[in-house]
Design an enzyme around this catalytic site. Structure first.
Site, PDB file in Angstrom:
ATOM      1  N   LYS A  11       1.023  -1.251  -0.036  1.00 36.46           N
ATOM      2  CA  LYS A  11       0.107  -0.041  -0.110  1.00 36.46           C
ATOM      3  C   LYS A  11       0.944   1.032   0.053  1.00 36.46           C
ATOM      4  O   LYS A  11       2.121   1.230   0.361  1.00 36.46           O
ATOM      5  CB  LYS A  11      -0.956  -0.217   1.190  1.00 36.46           C
ATOM      6  CG  LYS A  11      -1.746  -1.395   1.166  1.00 36.46           C
ATOM      7  CD  LYS A  11      -2.673  -1.364   2.695  1.00 36.46           C
ATOM      8  CE  LYS A  11      -3.779  -2.333   2.406  1.00 36.46           C
ATOM      9  NZ  LYS A  11      -4.631  -2.340   3.261  1.00 36.46           N
ATOM     10  N   ARG A  87      -1.800 -14.563   3.625  1.00 35.25           N
ATOM     11  CA  ARG A  87      -2.371 -13.922   4.593  1.00 35.25           C
ATOM     12  C   ARG A  87      -1.878 -14.265   6.103  1.00 35.25           C
ATOM     13  O   ARG A  87      -1.544 -13.220   6.797  1.00 35.25           O
ATOM     14  CB  ARG A  87      -3.703 -14.622   4.697  1.00 35.25           C
ATOM     15  CG  ARG A  87      -4.609 -14.444   3.633  1.00 35.25           C
ATOM     16  CD  ARG A  87      -5.306 -12.824   3.481  1.00 35.25           C
ATOM     17  NE  ARG A  87      -6.310 -12.655   4.494  1.00 35.25           N
ATOM     18  CZ  ARG A  87      -6.961 -11.687   4.687  1.00 35.25           C
ATOM     19  NH1 ARG A  87      -6.963 -10.581   3.741  1.00 35.25           N
ATOM     20  NH2 ARG A  87      -7.922 -11.328   5.824  1.00 35.25           N
ATOM     21  N   ARG A 104       2.802  -7.239   8.940  1.00 36.07           N
ATOM     22  CA  ARG A 104       1.894  -6.087   9.746  1.00 36.07           C
ATOM     23  C   ARG A 104       2.348  -5.948  11.332  1.00 36.07           C
ATOM     24  O   ARG A 104       2.661  -5.073  11.766  1.00 36.07           O
ATOM     25  CB  ARG A 104       0.546  -6.038   9.853  1.00 36.07           C
ATOM     26  CG  ARG A 104      -0.243  -5.960   8.320  1.00 36.07           C
ATOM     27  CD  ARG A 104      -1.611  -6.315   8.202  1.00 36.07           C
ATOM     28  NE  ARG A 104      -2.181  -5.984   6.806  1.00 36.07           N
ATOM     29  CZ  ARG A 104      -3.396  -6.688   6.533  1.00 36.07           C
ATOM     30  NH1 ARG A 104      -3.919  -7.577   7.317  1.00 36.07           N
ATOM     31  NH2 ARG A 104      -3.754  -6.251   5.291  1.00 36.07           N
ATOM     32  N   HIS A 117      -1.708  -5.671   1.465  1.00 36.77           N
ATOM     33  CA  HIS A 117      -2.951  -6.275   1.166  1.00 36.77           C
ATOM     34  C   HIS A 117      -2.658  -7.750   0.580  1.00 36.77           C
ATOM     35  O   HIS A 117      -1.579  -7.779  -0.135  1.00 36.77           O
ATOM     36  CB  HIS A 117      -3.943  -5.616  -0.011  1.00 36.77           C
ATOM     37  CG  HIS A 117      -4.953  -6.629  -0.583  1.00 36.77           C
ATOM     38  ND1 HIS A 117      -6.075  -6.379  -0.075  1.00 36.77           N
ATOM     39  CD2 HIS A 117      -4.890  -7.327  -1.665  1.00 36.77           C
ATOM     40  CE1 HIS A 117      -6.816  -7.551  -0.884  1.00 36.77           C
ATOM     41  NE2 HIS A 117      -6.176  -7.847  -1.841  1.00 36.77           N
TER      42      HIS A 117
END
Ligand code: DAT
Ligand code: MG
Length: 150
Positions: A11, A87, A104, A117
């Protein structure tokens, strides 16, 4: 399947914070095959399509504004269980709940600035790949495959 594909996108905050190389490195080192990559400054309508399932959420306008605030790195990675493993490598949506060692969990604190993402199902991955790479994807043989997959 070793041919499963997932759409991974760095992002605008990940690009601005110079995390592109680090994130690509993680997918390369895990053994995934890079089959598409480009830097793109996406338009709000394009991003609204990408996130169309979330259009009724209160955070939707802010999400689109953030995603349109700068270029993103659009990528397709292929390999065993690419969607689920991708993921797992990203970590939980809210970085405060993301385990250390995840992207993250290592780089982010706020859900609205969560760096990357990843597709959440094989079906959505195929949709997202078509949306971001309408021109199609290059085919090539990865000669290391037999050292990564049985
Ligand atoms: P994910 O990106 O983990 O698939 P999602 O598809 O539910 O999560 O949401 C897409 C993005 O929207 C997410 O990465 C960050 C943003 N978002 C989700 N929930 C949010 C919230 N409660 N407040 C602000 N932004 C949110
Ligand atoms: Mg999602």
């Amino acid at each position: 399947s070793i041919h499963e594909r997932t759409y991974i996108m760095i992002k605008p905050d990940g690009v601005q914070r110079s995390l592109v190389g680090n994130i690509i490195n993680r997918f390369e080192q895990r053994g995934f095959k890079l089959i598409a990559l480009k830097l793109v400054h996406a338009s709000p309508p394009h991003l609204e399509k990408h996130y169309e399932d979330l259009r009724d959420k209160p955070f939707f306008p802010g999400l689109i504004k953030y995603m349109a605030s700068g270029p993103v790195v659009a990528m397709v990675w292929q390999g065993l269980d690419a969607v689920k493993t991708g993921r797992a490598m990203l970590g939980a949506t809210n970085p405060l709940a993301s385990a250390p060692g995840t992207i993250r969990g290592d780089f982010a604190l706020a859900v609205g600035r969560n760096i990357c993402h990843g597709s959440d199902s094989v079906e959505n991955a195929e949709k997202e790949i078509k949306l971001w790479f309408p021109e199609g994807i290059v085919q090539y043989e990865a000669t290391l495959a037999s050292w990564i997959f049985e």
